[in-house]
Design a protein around this motif. Structure first.
Motif, PDB file in Angstrom:
ATOM      1  N   ILE A 227      45.742  38.761  43.395  1.00  0.00           N
ATOM      2  CA  ILE A 227      46.171  37.672  43.987  1.00  0.00           C
ATOM      3  C   ILE A 227      47.014  38.017  45.087  1.00  0.00           C
ATOM      4  O   ILE A 227      47.889  38.830  45.341  1.00  0.00           O
ATOM      5  CB  ILE A 227      47.214  36.953  42.955  1.00  0.00           C
ATOM      6  N   PRO A 228      46.607  37.431  46.429  1.00  0.00           N
ATOM      7  CA  PRO A 228      47.127  37.700  47.636  1.00  0.00           C
ATOM      8  C   PRO A 228      48.709  37.359  47.676  1.00  0.00           C
ATOM      9  O   PRO A 228      49.214  36.636  46.807  1.00  0.00           O
ATOM     10  CB  PRO A 228      46.707  36.590  48.648  1.00  0.00           C
ATOM     11  N   SER A 229      49.433  38.159  48.673  1.00  0.00           N
ATOM     12  CA  SER A 229      50.968  37.549  48.674  1.00  0.00           C
ATOM     13  C   SER A 229      51.096  36.463  49.328  1.00  0.00           C
ATOM     14  O   SER A 229      50.457  36.346  50.697  1.00  0.00           O
ATOM     15  CB  SER A 229      51.661  38.985  49.771  1.00  0.00           C
ATOM     16  N   ILE A 230      51.881  35.501  49.059  1.00  0.00           N
ATOM     17  CA  ILE A 230      51.932  34.146  49.765  1.00  0.00           C
ATOM     18  C   ILE A 230      53.383  33.510  49.994  1.00  0.00           C
ATOM     19  O   ILE A 230      53.472  32.286  50.197  1.00  0.00           O
ATOM     20  CB  ILE A 230      51.176  33.111  49.001  1.00  0.00           C
ATOM     21  N   VAL A 231      54.323  34.559  49.947  1.00  0.00           N
ATOM     22  CA  VAL A 231      55.446  34.182  49.914  1.00  0.00           C
ATOM     23  C   VAL A 231      55.764  33.499  51.484  1.00  0.00           C
ATOM     24  O   VAL A 231      56.598  32.518  51.597  1.00  0.00           O
ATOM     25  CB  VAL A 231      56.718  35.375  49.900  1.00  0.00           C
ATOM     26  N   GLU A 232      55.256  33.725  52.417  1.00  0.00           N
ATOM     27  CA  GLU A 232      55.345  33.087  53.764  1.00  0.00           C
ATOM     28  C   GLU A 232      54.197  32.149  54.142  1.00  0.00           C
ATOM     29  O   GLU A 232      53.974  31.886  55.406  1.00  0.00           O
ATOM     30  CB  GLU A 232      55.536  34.309  54.831  1.00  0.00           C
ATOM     31  N   LEU A 233      53.377  31.809  52.952  1.00  0.00           N
ATOM     32  CA  LEU A 233      52.318  30.917  53.380  1.00  0.00           C
ATOM     33  C   LEU A 233      52.934  29.539  53.558  1.00  0.00           C
ATOM     34  O   LEU A 233      53.618  29.051  52.503  1.00  0.00           O
ATOM     35  CB  LEU A 233      51.166  31.316  52.249  1.00  0.00           C
ATOM     36  N   ASP A 234      52.269  28.678  54.317  1.00  0.00           N
ATOM     37  CA  ASP A 234      52.462  27.181  54.539  1.00  0.00           C
ATOM     38  C   ASP A 234      51.381  26.435  53.769  1.00  0.00           C
ATOM     39  O   ASP A 234      51.540  25.475  52.845  1.00  0.00           O
ATOM     40  CB  ASP A 234      52.711  26.543  55.835  1.00  0.00           C
ATOM     41  N   SER A 235      50.141  26.839  54.110  1.00  0.00           N
ATOM     42  CA  SER A 235      49.004  26.216  53.515  1.00  0.00           C
ATOM     43  C   SER A 235      47.797  27.010  53.568  1.00  0.00           C
ATOM     44  O   SER A 235      47.600  27.895  54.369  1.00  0.00           O
ATOM     45  CB  SER A 235      48.547  24.790  54.465  1.00  0.00           C
ATOM     46  N   LEU A 236      46.944  26.846  52.668  1.00  0.00           N
ATOM     47  CA  LEU A 236      45.768  27.712  52.226  1.00  0.00           C
ATOM     48  C   LEU A 236      44.449  26.883  52.041  1.00  0.00           C
ATOM     49  O   LEU A 236      44.742  25.852  50.957  1.00  0.00           O
ATOM     50  CB  LEU A 236      46.007  28.737  51.259  1.00  0.00           C
ATOM     51  N   LYS A 237      43.459  26.892  52.815  1.00  0.00           N
ATOM     52  CA  LYS A 237      42.173  26.053  52.460  1.00  0.00           C
ATOM     53  C   LYS A 237      41.161  27.300  52.382  1.00  0.00           C
ATOM     54  O   LYS A 237      40.877  28.087  53.221  1.00  0.00           O
ATOM     55  CB  LYS A 237      41.794  25.164  53.347  1.00  0.00           C
ATOM     56  N   VAL A 238      40.274  27.237  51.081  1.00  0.00           N
ATOM     57  CA  VAL A 238      39.325  28.252  51.013  1.00  0.00           C
ATOM     58  C   VAL A 238      38.141  27.287  50.392  1.00  0.00           C
ATOM     59  O   VAL A 238      38.200  26.461  49.466  1.00  0.00           O
ATOM     60  CB  VAL A 238      39.733  29.260  49.824  1.00  0.00           C
ATOM     61  N   ALA A 239      36.863  27.727  51.273  1.00  0.00           N
ATOM     62  CA  ALA A 239      35.641  26.826  50.796  1.00  0.00           C
ATOM     63  C   ALA A 239      34.538  27.815  50.747  1.00  0.00           C
ATOM     64  O   ALA A 239      34.649  28.805  51.775  1.00  0.00           O
ATOM     65  CB  ALA A 239      35.523  25.770  51.489  1.00  0.00           C
ATOM     66  N   GLY A 240      33.591  27.755  50.235  1.00  0.00           N
ATOM     67  CA  GLY A 240      32.417  28.517  50.299  1.00  0.00           C
ATOM     68  C   GLY A 240      32.476  29.834  49.484  1.00  0.00           C
ATOM     69  O   GLY A 240      33.526  29.979  48.831  1.00  0.00           O
ATOM     70  N   ASP A 241      31.600  30.477  49.702  1.00  0.00           N
ATOM     71  CA  ASP A 241      31.308  32.016  48.868  1.00  0.00           C
ATOM     72  C   ASP A 241      32.389  33.006  49.365  1.00  0.00           C
ATOM     73  O   ASP A 241      31.892  33.878  50.299  1.00  0.00           O
ATOM     74  CB  ASP A 241      30.006  32.606  48.793  1.00  0.00           C
ATOM     75  N   VAL A 242      33.515  32.909  49.166  1.00  0.00           N
ATOM     76  CA  VAL A 242      34.700  33.767  49.736  1.00  0.00           C
ATOM     77  C   VAL A 242      35.132  34.658  48.570  1.00  0.00           C
ATOM     78  O   VAL A 242      35.579  34.204  47.537  1.00  0.00           O
ATOM     79  CB  VAL A 242      35.955  32.878  50.336  1.00  0.00           C
ATOM     80  N   TRP A 243      35.429  35.898  48.970  1.00  0.00           N
ATOM     81  CA  TRP A 243      35.919  37.029  47.981  1.00  0.00           C
ATOM     82  C   TRP A 243      37.119  37.953  48.593  1.00  0.00           C
ATOM     83  O   TRP A 243      37.170  38.213  49.667  1.00  0.00           O
ATOM     84  CB  TRP A 243      34.976  37.814  47.621  1.00  0.00           C
ATOM     85  N   PHE A 244      38.088  37.929  47.831  1.00  0.00           N
ATOM     86  CA  PHE A 244      39.526  38.515  48.180  1.00  0.00           C
ATOM     87  C   PHE A 244      39.639  39.965  47.784  1.00  0.00           C
ATOM     88  O   PHE A 244      39.530  40.145  46.594  1.00  0.00           O
ATOM     89  CB  PHE A 244      40.694  37.896  47.910  1.00  0.00           C
ATOM     90  N   GLY A 245      39.797  40.803  48.636  1.00  0.00           N
ATOM     91  CA  GLY A 245      40.206  42.222  48.340  1.00  0.00           C
ATOM     92  C   GLY A 245      41.465  42.256  47.828  1.00  0.00           C
ATOM     93  O   GLY A 245      42.204  41.321  47.796  1.00  0.00           O
ATOM     94  N   ALA A 246      41.988  43.711  47.594  1.00  0.00           N
ATOM     95  CA  ALA A 246      43.233  43.890  47.006  1.00  0.00           C
ATOM     96  C   ALA A 246      44.243  43.832  48.004  1.00  0.00           C
ATOM     97  O   ALA A 246      44.030  44.257  49.326  1.00  0.00           O
ATOM     98  CB  ALA A 246      43.407  45.144  46.133  1.00  0.00           C
ATOM     99  N   GLY A 247      45.637  43.485  47.716  1.00  0.00           N
ATOM    100  CA  GLY A 247      46.513  43.538  48.790  1.00  0.00           C
ATOM    101  C   GLY A 247      46.741  42.722  49.846  1.00  0.00           C
ATOM    102  O   GLY A 247      47.076  43.047  51.065  1.00  0.00           O
TER     103      GLY A 247
END
Length: 468
Positions: free
Chosen positions: A412-432
């Motif tokens: 799971i990404p670090s989101i401590v400093e995140l305001d907003s996130l939009k994810v759509a489509g075939d997206v894959w997240f690596g580590a860290g």
């Protein structure tokens, strides 16, 4: 067909249903009769008043909790915790009760609830029991799961809420009487049913005989709904029969309703009761600044008195559905709407941290991230986040099911400093991966977009590999 004919045909058909008890049959017919009589649902807008601080008490004004361990024990010995456990995890692609979805560190909602109460009982030598109100959908699975807590120091009791037949819209007859013998013929009639089900199960009388005085009712998926001794102490001191926890409203909070003063009593106002021309005003946060968290504290003897007098006539929420092409109706009620029937009922305006529901995988992302840590079963917010609001997260349909959601993140990404996130489509997240500010990742149709390990995205719009 005249209302009286509809009702008498329905009574005959319902009487022949062998799957439910007399209590359930009577409760169902009562509900339908009230619905058919066209009881007024809308409120007179001009009579609505903003509740004063006596009616909706600011949390900061509550007296501190008694210090001594024996004083705390005597408070806790008057308490019962009841979790509404009738919901299935179908919206997140899971079968079985929602409360068995893993939330964090391999622990489910139910694990966390038990750990929290275990810690309280161990620390103070108290015996706070846990009650789970299941529906016929979740009962069998929950019974199996509860067995693993046999050796814990928490007494766990389960009981079922009512099972009502779905109503066929065309002729107002129960769906099960037309050959729909499976589960699809039935429905649990909303959490407003908690009071009569507690009574009908025999649990209410048992608890009162054990000296229990208050029940803390909350949704099993609200990770912020912890036992709060300051609240309990206030209710006992002031002899309040009912308390609804409310919290400052954001634009996203429409569903829970808000508290108003109406004709001399405190009352829950939900969007279904709002006249069409005032819906915009209701949704705004200027006039209606608080909303219902569905964390409720209720006096047990008051529940018994009102259920016996058949006085809890909460607003009816009609919920139309379709089963195998047949249009059906479910009539439901909400526990928060009972507030107006209790004496000395109040709201308490609690910190937002007491409302942390997990309704979708976007909520799961929040609680599994570094925005929270787990301490003694409590989900605790990371002090490193400066913004008091949580980031807004919008995940596309590819992330809707828990299994596919988990599969698309190496971690799971670090989101401590995140305001907003939009994810759509075939997206894959690596580590860290680290996300900051406003991030939008929208993969083009037919393109697999992989975010490499260790990527830092700050205020970025990503549409393809070239943007990384």
């Amino acid at each position: 067909m005249a209302t009286t004919d509809k009702l008498s045909n329905l009574q005959s058909a319902t009487a022949a249903l062998s799957q439910i008890s007399e209590n359930e049959k009577n409760g169902f017919i009562n509900l339908v009769a009230r619905y058919l009589s066209g009881e007024a649902q809308h409120v007179e807008w001009s009579k609505i008043q903003t509740p004063t601080d006596e009616v909706v008490v600011p949390y900061d004004s509550l007296a501190p909790t008694p210090e001594g361990a024996s004083d705390v024990k005597s408070l806790l010995d008057k308490l019962v915790v009841l979790k509404l456990n009738g919901g299935l995890g179908t919206t997140m692609g899971c079968t079985g009760p929602k409360s068995v979805i893993e939330v964090r560190d391999g622990l489910t909602f139910l694990d966390l609830i038990v750990i929290q109460i275990e810690n309280l009982n161990s620390k103070y030598g108290s015996s706070v029991p846990l009650l789970l109100m299941n529906s016929f959908n979740t009962h069998d699975d929950t019974q199996k799961i509860v067995e693993k807590y046999t050796n814990s120091n928490v007494e766990i009791h389960t009981f079922n809420q009512s099972q009502y037949p779905r109503l066929v819209v065309d002729d107002f007859l129960p769906l099960p009487s037309k050959g729909q013998t499976g589960k699809d013929g039935w429905y649990p009639p909303g959490h407003g049913d908690v009071f009569s089900s507690l009574m009908n199960s025999g649990k209410l009388d048992t608890l009162i005989s054990q000296g229990k005085e208050y029940v803390f009712v909350a949704n099993s998926d609200n990770l912020g709904a912890l036992v709060d001794l300051k609240l309990l102490n206030h209710l006992i001191e002031n002899k309040n029969e009912y308390c609804m926890e409310v919290t400052p409203k954001t634009l996203a909070d429409v569903k829970g309703g808000t508290l108003i003063s109406y004709e001399g009593r405190v009352q829950l106002l939900e969007i279904a009761q709002v006249p069409d021309e005032h819906v915009g005003e209701f949704k705004s946060i200027e006039k209606f600044k608080i909303f219902n968290t569905n964390n409720l504290w209720v006096n047990l003897k008051a529940i018994k008195r009102l259920v016996e007098a058949d006085a809890l006539k909460m607003e009816i929420i009609p919920n139309p559905k379709e089963v195998d092409g047949v249009k059906v109706l479910q009539l439901e009620t909400a526990a928060g709407a009972a507030i107006k029937f209790f004496d000395k009922a109040i709201g308490i305006n609690v910190p937002r941290s007491r409302f942390l529901p997990v309704k979708a995988t976007s909520d799961l992302l929040l609680v599994q991230s570094d925005l929270y840590t787990l301490q003694d079963g409590f989900v605790v917010r990371n002090q490193a986040r400066a913004n008091p609001e949580n980031p807004s997260i919008e995940l596309g349909p590819e992330y809707k099911k828990v299994s596919s959601f988990l599969g698309r993140f190496k971690s799971i990404p670090s989101i401590v400093e995140l305001d907003s996130l939009k994810v759509a489509g075939d997206v894959w997240f690596g580590a860290g991966v680290i996300l900051k500010g406003k991030v939008s990742i929208v993969a083009k149709a037919g393109v697999k977009l992989e975010i490499p390990d260790g990527t830092v995205l700050a205020n970025k719009e990503i549409n393809g590999p070239e943007d990384l």
